[in-house]
Design an enzyme around this catalytic site. Structure first.
Site, PDB file in Angstrom:
ATOM      1  N   GLY A  14      46.064  54.056  46.683  1.00 40.46           N
ATOM      2  CA  GLY A  14      44.971  53.169  47.082  1.00 40.46           C
ATOM      3  C   GLY A  14      45.164  52.647  48.356  1.00 40.46           C
ATOM      4  O   GLY A  14      45.099  51.450  48.721  1.00 40.46           O
ATOM      5  N   ALA A  15      45.633  53.457  49.342  1.00 41.21           N
ATOM      6  CA  ALA A  15      46.292  53.373  50.726  1.00 41.21           C
ATOM      7  C   ALA A  15      45.197  52.879  51.764  1.00 41.21           C
ATOM      8  O   ALA A  15      45.784  52.597  52.910  1.00 41.21           O
ATOM      9  CB  ALA A  15      47.405  53.915  50.943  1.00 41.21           C
ATOM     10  N   SER A 139      47.383  41.954  38.160  1.00 46.72           N
ATOM     11  CA  SER A 139      46.574  40.800  38.568  1.00 46.72           C
ATOM     12  C   SER A 139      46.774  39.775  37.572  1.00 46.72           C
ATOM     13  O   SER A 139      47.320  39.756  36.399  1.00 46.72           O
ATOM     14  CB  SER A 139      45.053  41.228  38.397  1.00 46.72           C
ATOM     15  OG  SER A 139      44.138  40.349  38.435  1.00 46.72           O
ATOM     16  N   TYR A 152      38.581  45.334  33.241  1.00 46.99           N
ATOM     17  CA  TYR A 152      39.497  45.168  34.363  1.00 46.99           C
ATOM     18  C   TYR A 152      40.645  44.495  33.787  1.00 46.99           C
ATOM     19  O   TYR A 152      41.908  44.793  33.813  1.00 46.99           O
ATOM     20  CB  TYR A 152      38.888  44.628  35.655  1.00 46.99           C
ATOM     21  CG  TYR A 152      39.860  44.135  36.701  1.00 46.99           C
ATOM     22  CD1 TYR A 152      40.281  45.054  37.640  1.00 46.99           C
ATOM     23  CD2 TYR A 152      40.262  43.086  36.825  1.00 46.99           C
ATOM     24  CE1 TYR A 152      41.012  44.893  38.501  1.00 46.99           C
ATOM     25  CE2 TYR A 152      41.239  42.536  37.942  1.00 46.99           C
ATOM     26  CZ  TYR A 152      41.467  43.758  38.921  1.00 46.99           C
ATOM     27  OH  TYR A 152      42.438  43.148  39.884  1.00 46.99           O
ATOM     28  N   LYS A 156      44.669  45.514  33.533  1.00 47.41           N
ATOM     29  CA  LYS A 156      45.706  45.068  34.124  1.00 47.41           C
ATOM     30  C   LYS A 156      46.752  44.400  33.360  1.00 47.41           C
ATOM     31  O   LYS A 156      48.118  44.475  33.418  1.00 47.41           O
ATOM     32  CB  LYS A 156      45.429  43.845  34.910  1.00 47.41           C
ATOM     33  CG  LYS A 156      44.462  44.427  36.227  1.00 47.41           C
ATOM     34  CD  LYS A 156      45.305  45.105  37.128  1.00 47.41           C
ATOM     35  CE  LYS A 156      44.450  45.636  38.334  1.00 47.41           C
ATOM     36  NZ  LYS A 156      45.381  46.584  39.203  1.00 47.41           N
TER      37      LYS A 156
END
Length: 262
Positions: A14-15, A139, A152, A156
């Site tokens: 995810g860069a 998160s 989501y 996490k």
């Protein structure tokens, strides 16, 4: 940190934007070779470090992608010293009943299974070297679930257990595993149509451009602002560094002090 990552190779998923891009730029400044993985490439700050940066285009929601990514990274830089599991996505839902099986599957494939698969491919190289650091981006939603992002939040939460398990199994082999858990950090995910910024504008009944301030005011953030990717990247670098050699199985929150429980 004075170039302490010189000669080390860091693989970041995810860069292309947000925290992943900021981490890539920080590691490059500290002398590392960086492999950035994302579906699209992005402009890095500082062309002088271009020879130490390799971008690999891949969709990590596909089961075969991590194997291909790690093979290419090792072929190019010969080793992987640090893995930053950062790829992920969040979608705003109406609630638990709004999430279909397909939505659950899609979220878990990218947000959790990509972490599992990247670790599975990278760990044999770290075990052989008897050294390595894995940092997973979690998160606050992993501990305080969001009603409008149930899938989501669960993804996490799963990352916390994954990291703890890895720290226990691979700690004796010289490999550390930790979680960085940001919250209230302004990234491009806020700006997407139908994303968090739009949902907050609707919630607070304010224009889109006023939604950030309305959110900050309502959330009671002690620092009085949203975080940035550059607030998170130094924590990732610290956990990857020798300064954190006695830290594993930990979770570092980066959330402007919003957590109220002890």
């Amino acid at each position: 940190m004075n170039q302490i990552f010189s000669g080390k190779t860091v693989l970041i998923t995810g860069a292309s934007q947000g925290i992943g891009l900021a981490a890539a730029e920080h590691f490059l400044k500290e002398g590392a070779n960086v492999v950035g993985v994302s579906r699209q490439s992005s402009e890095l700050a500082g062309a002088s470090s271009a020879s130490r940066y390799l971008h690999i285009a891949a969709d990590l929601a596909l089961p075969e992608s991590p194997r291909i990514v790690v093979q290419r990274a090792v072929q190019h830089f010969r080793q992987i010293d640090v893995l930053v599991n950062n790829a992920g996505a969040v979608a705003v839902r109406d609630g638990f009943l709004d999430v279909t099986d397909a939505m659950w599957q899609s979220t878990m494939e990218l947000n959790f299974m990509s972490y599992v698969r990247m670790c599975r491919e990278v760990l044999p190289h770290m075990v052989e070297a008897r050294s390595g650091s894995i940092i997973h981006l979690g998160s606050e939603a992993g501990r305080t679930p969001l009603v409008d992002a149930p899938d989501y939040s669960v993804s996490k939460a799963a990352i916390l257990t994954l990291s703890k398990m890895l720290s226990r199994e691979f700690g004796p082999k010289g490999i550390r595993s930790n979680v960085v858990a940001p919250a209230h950090v302004y990234t491009p995910m806020w700006d997407r149509p139908g994303g968090f910024l739009d949902s907050q504008a609707l919630k607070f009944e304010v224009p889109r451009e006023d939604a950030v301030q309305a959110f900050v005011d309502q959330s009671g953030l002690p620092v009085g602002r949203l975080g940035t990717a550059d607030d998170v990247a130094p924590v990732i670098l610290f956990l990857a560094s020798p300064a954190a050699s006695f830290i594993t199985g930990a979770e570092y929150t980066v959330n402007g002090g919003v957590t109220t429980f002890v």
